[in-house]
Design an enzyme around this catalytic site. Structure first.
Site, mmCIF file in Angstrom:
data_model
loop_
_atom_site.group_PDB
_atom_site.id
_atom_site.type_symbol
_atom_site.label_atom_id
_atom_site.label_comp_id
_atom_site.label_asym_id
_atom_site.label_seq_id
_atom_site.Cartn_x
_atom_site.Cartn_y
_atom_site.Cartn_z
ATOM 1 N N GLU A 117 10.492 3.084 -23.790
ATOM 2 C CA GLU A 117 10.514 1.687 -23.378
ATOM 3 C C GLU A 117 9.665 1.553 -22.128
ATOM 4 O OE1 GLU A 117 14.575 0.424 -23.023
ATOM 5 O OE2 GLU A 117 15.096 1.039 -25.067
ATOM 6 N N ALA A 120 11.353 3.329 -19.489
ATOM 7 C CA ALA A 120 12.014 4.590 -19.873
ATOM 8 C C ALA A 120 11.099 5.382 -20.784
ATOM 9 C CB ALA A 120 13.343 4.289 -20.569
ATOM 10 N N TRP A 146 4.917 1.625 -26.506
ATOM 11 C CA TRP A 146 4.048 2.779 -26.774
ATOM 12 C C TRP A 146 4.496 3.550 -28.020
ATOM 13 C CZ3 TRP A 146 6.126 3.154 -21.473
ATOM 14 C CH2 TRP A 146 5.349 2.437 -20.559
ATOM 15 N N THR A 148 3.917 5.127 -31.319
ATOM 16 C CA THR A 148 2.850 5.615 -32.185
ATOM 17 C C THR A 148 3.174 5.336 -33.645
ATOM 18 O OG1 THR A 148 2.357 7.376 -30.594
ATOM 19 C CG2 THR A 148 1.512 7.660 -32.822
ATOM 20 N N GLU A 232 8.068 18.653 -30.065
ATOM 21 C CA GLU A 232 6.991 17.727 -29.740
ATOM 22 C C GLU A 232 6.025 18.337 -28.736
ATOM 23 O OE1 GLU A 232 6.317 13.266 -27.790
ATOM 24 O OE2 GLU A 232 8.343 13.995 -28.167
ATOM 25 N N GLN A 326 -20.420 17.841 -17.416
ATOM 26 C CA GLN A 326 -21.460 18.087 -16.423
ATOM 27 C C GLN A 326 -22.740 18.613 -17.062
ATOM 28 O OE1 GLN A 326 -20.658 17.029 -13.496
ATOM 29 N NE2 GLN A 326 -22.568 17.522 -12.441
#
Length: 377
Positions: A117, A120, A146, A148, A232, A326
């Site tokens: 959330e 959270a 958020w 997915t 995960e 770079q």
């Protein structure tokens, strides 16, 4: 054999589309049935539910190769096959497994975990979404952020507060079909990276689902989520390995051909030494991930190793991307350059699934050196 199969699929079906789906912010949903045919969506699922009945190491190998072709597709693949499917496989009853797993494993349906959330993320105990009992139903009210796969998902494994008890024992995991009524998925978020992995805010307004959709026991959701975090974090670390390795290989090829002051850029000792150091770091990360996987499949505690692997993966992704950029000169400042791609995509590794600082806190705790909370006198 699994690595060869997945690598062939990823390079033929995903890699040629990776740049386009990143530009269009589109998840290639048509790939799911193809992944299902190969058994990739249910690697850890028992054969009776349509899976291949293999182990977590095989799942990590598949994650490596899919992420090599596209980190974004790898992220969505993991959110489906790990965060959603594995939760049902591990904690669901036979009725839930028979109703949901076959279509998730075949690729007919797409799954998502709805946990985070706006206030959270890493701090799971602070989540606010509530599921109140009314008759034989749960009534859900709140917002998830958020998430997915949410724009295209058919089901959510949703973490909700199901009582007013203490925050560690008042959370439960519930299967919520997207067509339950009262669910609104906002437009996909405009993210820095992982753009072809669709992510959105999801609103739940008086969403009613049967209480039989409760996964496991009521009040055990926090514990389930903490255990799921270890898996995960391992596949999150695996997501980084091939991406880093691939960019190093591409940078070597580019630096070999690029002429600077009359010589190949790669012939500069500082350049080939730096690339050698980066590849060494990638090999160390791979060894750590595989050690953690072996410990995990043998029933060991991987809290420390999984946290270390995730911490290292997030930081190494940034180091590899920045170091390689770079050597690409002005080309690296282009949006679709492989170095800038990892620079954007890899940044999530130190945020999602627990921020670096949370990983460090866990590692310190397992080492017995995390200061305790001081009590007011």
């Amino acid at each position: 054999m699994i690595r060869e199969t997945v690598a062939s699929f990823a390079q033929n079906e995903i890699a040629p589309r990776a740049a386009e789906i990143d530009r269009t912010d589109t998840f290639p949903r048509d790939l799911l049935p193809k992944m299902g045919e190969l058994g990739l969506l249910g690697i850890t699922v028992e054969e009776e539910w349509g899976g291949t009945g293999l182990g977590y190491l095989e799942h990590v190998v598949a994650m490596e190769e899919i992420s090599r072709a596209s980190a974004s597709v790898g992220l969505s693949y993991g959110a489906h096959s790990n965060l959603c499917v594995n939760q049902l496989r591990r904690w669901g009853n036979d009725d839930q497994k028979s109703r949901y797993l076959p279509k998730l494993v075949s690729g007919e349906h797409l799954g998502a975990l709805a946990m985070s959330e706006s206030g959270a993320g890493s701090d799971v105990v602070s989540m606010k979404l509530k599921a109140e009992k009314k008759g034989d139903r749960y009534v859900l009210n709140g917002t998830k952020m958020w998430i997915t796969n949410s724009p295209s998902a058919d089901f959510f494994c949703l973490l909700a507060n199901t009582s007013d008890d203490k925050p560690h024992v008042n959370k439960s995991l519930i299967v919520v079909p997207k067509d339950a009524g009262g669910i609104t998925v906002d437009k996909p978020l405009n993210k820095l990276g992982m753009r072809s992995s669709e992510t959105a805010q999801v609103f739940f307004d008086d969403v009613r689902v049967p209480q039989r959709n409760l996964i496991g026991q009521e009040g055990m959701g926090f514990m389930m989520q903490m255990m799921q975090f270890q898996e995960e974090r391992l596949w999150g670390a695996a997501n980084a390995i091939k991406g880093c390795e691939n960019l190093i290989a591409q940078t070597i090829d580019y630096a070999r051909d690029r002429q600077v002051f009359g010589m190949s850029l790669l012939d500069n000792q500082s350049v080939h030494f730096k690339l050698a150091e980066l590849q060494t770091e990638v090999e160390m990360l791979r060894a750590l991930v595989w050690q953690a996987c072996e410990t995990y499949i043998n029933g060991g505690d991987v809290l420390r190793l999984a946290s270390m692997a995730k911490l290292k993966a997030g930081r190494l992704s940034r180091e590899v991307a920045d170091g390689c950029m770079q050597y690409w000169g002005g080309n690296c400042f282009m949006w679709d350059n492989p170095a800038s791609q990892l620079y954007r995509d890899g940044r999530l590794g130190s945020i999602g699934g627990g921020a670096d600082e949370v990983m460090l806190g866990i590692i310190c705790k397992t080492m017995g050196m995390l200061p305790g909370k001081k009590k007011n006198s």
